[in-house]
Design a protein around this motif. Sequence first.
Motif, PDB file in Angstrom:
ATOM      1  N   VAL A 112       0.839  -1.199   0.000  1.00 52.14           N
ATOM      2  CA  VAL A 112       0.000   0.000   0.000  1.00 52.14           C
ATOM      3  C   VAL A 112       0.877   1.253   0.000  1.00 52.14           C
ATOM      4  O   VAL A 112       0.617   2.208  -0.748  1.00 52.14           O
ATOM      5  CB  VAL A 112      -0.971  -0.001   1.201  1.00 52.14           C
ATOM      6  CG1 VAL A 112      -1.619   1.353   1.393  1.00 52.14           C
ATOM      7  CG2 VAL A 112      -2.030  -1.088   1.012  1.00 52.14           C
ATOM      8  N   ALA A 113       1.926   1.265   0.802  1.00 50.05           N
ATOM      9  CA  ALA A 113       2.826   2.430   0.849  1.00 50.05           C
ATOM     10  C   ALA A 113       3.480   2.661  -0.507  1.00 50.05           C
ATOM     11  O   ALA A 113       3.569   3.807  -0.977  1.00 50.05           O
ATOM     12  CB  ALA A 113       3.885   2.224   1.931  1.00 50.05           C
ATOM     13  N   LEU A 114       3.937   1.593  -1.166  1.00 49.70           N
ATOM     14  CA  LEU A 114       4.541   1.735  -2.492  1.00 49.70           C
ATOM     15  C   LEU A 114       3.525   2.220  -3.515  1.00 49.70           C
ATOM     16  O   LEU A 114       3.828   3.075  -4.357  1.00 49.70           O
ATOM     17  CB  LEU A 114       5.148   0.412  -2.952  1.00 49.70           C
ATOM     18  CG  LEU A 114       6.439  -0.005  -2.254  1.00 49.70           C
ATOM     19  CD1 LEU A 114       6.830  -1.428  -2.657  1.00 49.70           C
ATOM     20  CD2 LEU A 114       7.561   0.976  -2.583  1.00 49.70           C
ATOM     21  N   ALA A 115       2.323   1.700  -3.461  1.00 48.62           N
ATOM     22  CA  ALA A 115       1.280   2.115  -4.405  1.00 48.62           C
ATOM     23  C   ALA A 115       0.925   3.581  -4.214  1.00 48.62           C
ATOM     24  O   ALA A 115       0.710   4.315  -5.190  1.00 48.62           O
ATOM     25  CB  ALA A 115       0.040   1.248  -4.237  1.00 48.62           C
ATOM     26  N   MET A 116       0.892   4.035  -2.961  1.00 48.70           N
ATOM     27  CA  MET A 116       0.577   5.438  -2.695  1.00 48.70           C
ATOM     28  C   MET A 116       1.699   6.352  -3.169  1.00 48.70           C
ATOM     29  O   MET A 116       1.434   7.447  -3.667  1.00 48.70           O
ATOM     30  CB  MET A 116       0.294   5.640  -1.215  1.00 48.70           C
ATOM     31  CG  MET A 116      -1.017   4.983  -0.786  1.00 48.70           C
ATOM     32  SD  MET A 116      -1.383   5.208   0.950  1.00 48.70           S
ATOM     33  CE  MET A 116      -1.868   6.933   0.954  1.00 48.70           C
ATOM     34  N   MET A 117       2.942   5.901  -3.056  1.00 49.60           N
ATOM     35  CA  MET A 117       4.077   6.705  -3.525  1.00 49.60           C
ATOM     36  C   MET A 117       4.069   6.800  -5.041  1.00 49.60           C
ATOM     37  O   MET A 117       4.457   7.824  -5.603  1.00 49.60           O
ATOM     38  CB  MET A 117       5.396   6.105  -3.035  1.00 49.60           C
ATOM     39  CG  MET A 117       5.617   6.314  -1.560  1.00 49.60           C
ATOM     40  SD  MET A 117       7.110   5.528  -0.867  1.00 49.60           S
ATOM     41  CE  MET A 117       8.219   5.331  -2.208  1.00 49.60           C
ATOM     42  N   ALA A 118       3.622   5.756  -5.713  1.00 48.88           N
ATOM     43  CA  ALA A 118       3.638   5.714  -7.173  1.00 48.88           C
ATOM     44  C   ALA A 118       2.454   6.442  -7.793  1.00 48.88           C
ATOM     45  O   ALA A 118       2.466   6.741  -8.984  1.00 48.88           O
ATOM     46  CB  ALA A 118       3.636   4.258  -7.649  1.00 48.88           C
ATOM     47  N   PRO A 137       0.274   9.265  -9.187  1.00 53.93           N
ATOM     48  CA  PRO A 137       0.508  10.661  -9.588  1.00 53.93           C
ATOM     49  C   PRO A 137      -0.337  11.603  -8.733  1.00 53.93           C
ATOM     50  O   PRO A 137      -1.490  11.332  -8.457  1.00 53.93           O
ATOM     51  CB  PRO A 137       0.061  10.698 -11.049  1.00 53.93           C
ATOM     52  CG  PRO A 137      -0.067   9.287 -11.478  1.00 53.93           C
ATOM     53  CD  PRO A 137      -0.268   8.459 -10.260  1.00 53.93           C
ATOM     54  N   ARG A 138       0.261  12.702  -8.312  1.00 51.45           N
ATOM     55  CA  ARG A 138      -0.418  13.654  -7.433  1.00 51.45           C
ATOM     56  C   ARG A 138      -1.415  14.539  -8.186  1.00 51.45           C
ATOM     57  O   ARG A 138      -2.318  15.084  -7.596  1.00 51.45           O
ATOM     58  CB  ARG A 138       0.605  14.560  -6.729  1.00 51.45           C
ATOM     59  CG  ARG A 138       1.523  13.788  -5.821  1.00 51.45           C
ATOM     60  CD  ARG A 138       0.771  13.386  -4.585  1.00 51.45           C
ATOM     61  NE  ARG A 138       1.678  12.631  -3.708  1.00 51.45           N
ATOM     62  CZ  ARG A 138       1.282  11.688  -2.916  1.00 51.45           C
ATOM     63  NH1 ARG A 138       0.029  11.335  -2.853  1.00 51.45           N
ATOM     64  NH2 ARG A 138       2.127  11.052  -2.162  1.00 51.45           N
ATOM     65  N   ASP A 139      -1.253  14.727  -9.493  1.00 49.85           N
ATOM     66  CA  ASP A 139      -2.123  15.644 -10.235  1.00 49.85           C
ATOM     67  C   ASP A 139      -3.357  14.948 -10.831  1.00 49.85           C
ATOM     68  O   ASP A 139      -4.149  15.575 -11.503  1.00 49.85           O
ATOM     69  CB  ASP A 139      -1.344  16.351 -11.351  1.00 49.85           C
ATOM     70  CG  ASP A 139      -0.717  15.358 -12.336  1.00 49.85           C
ATOM     71  OD1 ASP A 139      -0.600  14.171 -11.984  1.00 49.85           O
ATOM     72  OD2 ASP A 139      -0.348  15.790 -13.435  1.00 49.85           O
ATOM     73  N   VAL A 140      -3.541  13.695 -10.550  1.00 47.82           N
ATOM     74  CA  VAL A 140      -4.678  12.963 -11.050  1.00 47.82           C
ATOM     75  C   VAL A 140      -5.705  12.835  -9.941  1.00 47.82           C
ATOM     76  O   VAL A 140      -5.405  12.402  -8.834  1.00 47.82           O
ATOM     77  CB  VAL A 140      -4.288  11.543 -11.537  1.00 47.82           C
ATOM     78  CG1 VAL A 140      -5.506  10.757 -11.981  1.00 47.82           C
ATOM     79  CG2 VAL A 140      -3.246  11.626 -12.644  1.00 47.82           C
ATOM     80  N   ALA A 141      -6.950  13.251 -10.234  1.00 50.30           N
ATOM     81  CA  ALA A 141      -8.009  13.155  -9.235  1.00 50.30           C
ATOM     82  C   ALA A 141      -8.487  11.703  -9.147  1.00 50.30           C
ATOM     83  O   ALA A 141      -8.662  11.043 -10.166  1.00 50.30           O
ATOM     84  CB  ALA A 141      -9.181  14.063  -9.609  1.00 50.30           C
ATOM     85  N   VAL A 142      -8.684  11.248  -7.945  1.00 47.65           N
ATOM     86  CA  VAL A 142      -9.164   9.891  -7.730  1.00 47.65           C
ATOM     87  C   VAL A 142     -10.653   9.964  -7.406  1.00 47.65           C
ATOM     88  O   VAL A 142     -11.071  10.715  -6.525  1.00 47.65           O
ATOM     89  CB  VAL A 142      -8.388   9.216  -6.570  1.00 47.65           C
ATOM     90  CG1 VAL A 142      -8.943   7.840  -6.302  1.00 47.65           C
ATOM     91  CG2 VAL A 142      -6.917   9.180  -6.874  1.00 47.65           C
ATOM     92  N   HIS A 143     -11.438   9.198  -8.119  1.00 49.55           N
ATOM     93  CA  HIS A 143     -12.893   9.205  -7.893  1.00 49.55           C
ATOM     94  C   HIS A 143     -13.341   7.937  -7.281  1.00 49.55           C
ATOM     95  O   HIS A 143     -13.000   6.900  -7.554  1.00 49.55           O
ATOM     96  CB  HIS A 143     -13.662   9.433  -9.198  1.00 49.55           C
ATOM     97  CG  HIS A 143     -13.330  10.750  -9.815  1.00 49.55           C
ATOM     98  ND1 HIS A 143     -13.871  11.922  -9.369  1.00 49.55           N
ATOM     99  CD2 HIS A 143     -12.513  11.084 -10.839  1.00 49.55           C
ATOM    100  CE1 HIS A 143     -13.423  12.922 -10.126  1.00 49.55           C
ATOM    101  NE2 HIS A 143     -12.592  12.446 -11.009  1.00 49.55           N
TER     102      HIS A 143
END
Length: 149
Positions: free
Chosen positions: A135-141, A143-149
Motif C-alpha cells: 500500500v505504501a509503495l502504491a501510494m508513492m507511485a 501521480p499527485r495531479d490525477v483526481a481519484v474518484h
Amino acid sequence: MDNTNALRALLIGVESDGAKDLFQLLESLGMVLIPRSASEGSLYSLIESLQPDLIFVDANSPARDTLEHAVSAHQDLPQPVVSADGDLQISLRRLAGDIGISLYAGDGVTPALLQALIDLTISHCHSIEVLRREVALAMMAQPRDVAVH
C-alpha cells in the motif's frame, strides 16, 4: 458459540497494531483473549486467578522477566514454550525476534496446536507487513495531479 472448551489466552502488554490484528484473528477462531496491562498488579495473582492456557507477552517488556520468575517458581503455571526439536524451535525464535512476542503454555496445550498457533501468528503478521509495504509503495507511485474518484 460455546466457549466452555475454548483456549484462554492472557495477553500481557502486547499492544502493537500487528498484535491487535493477530488477536482479532485468534478471537475469530474461538480463542478467549484476556488483555492486561504489563503494570496491572501481581502477575502471579493474575495468572493464578485467570488460569489461562496460553500467555502472550511482549518479549521486550519488563513483565516478561517478572513472568519468567513467577513461572519458574510455580510449575503449575503456564511455562515458556521451548523445544529442541526442529521446526518449533525455529518458529519460536521467529515469534520472539520478528514479532516481539514470547509464548507460555499450560500442560493441556499439545505441541501440534502450539505449532499451528505459532505458524498462524508468524504468517499473519508477515502478511500484514507485506500488505502495508504494498500500500505504501502504491501510494508513492500514484501521480499527485490525477483526481481519484
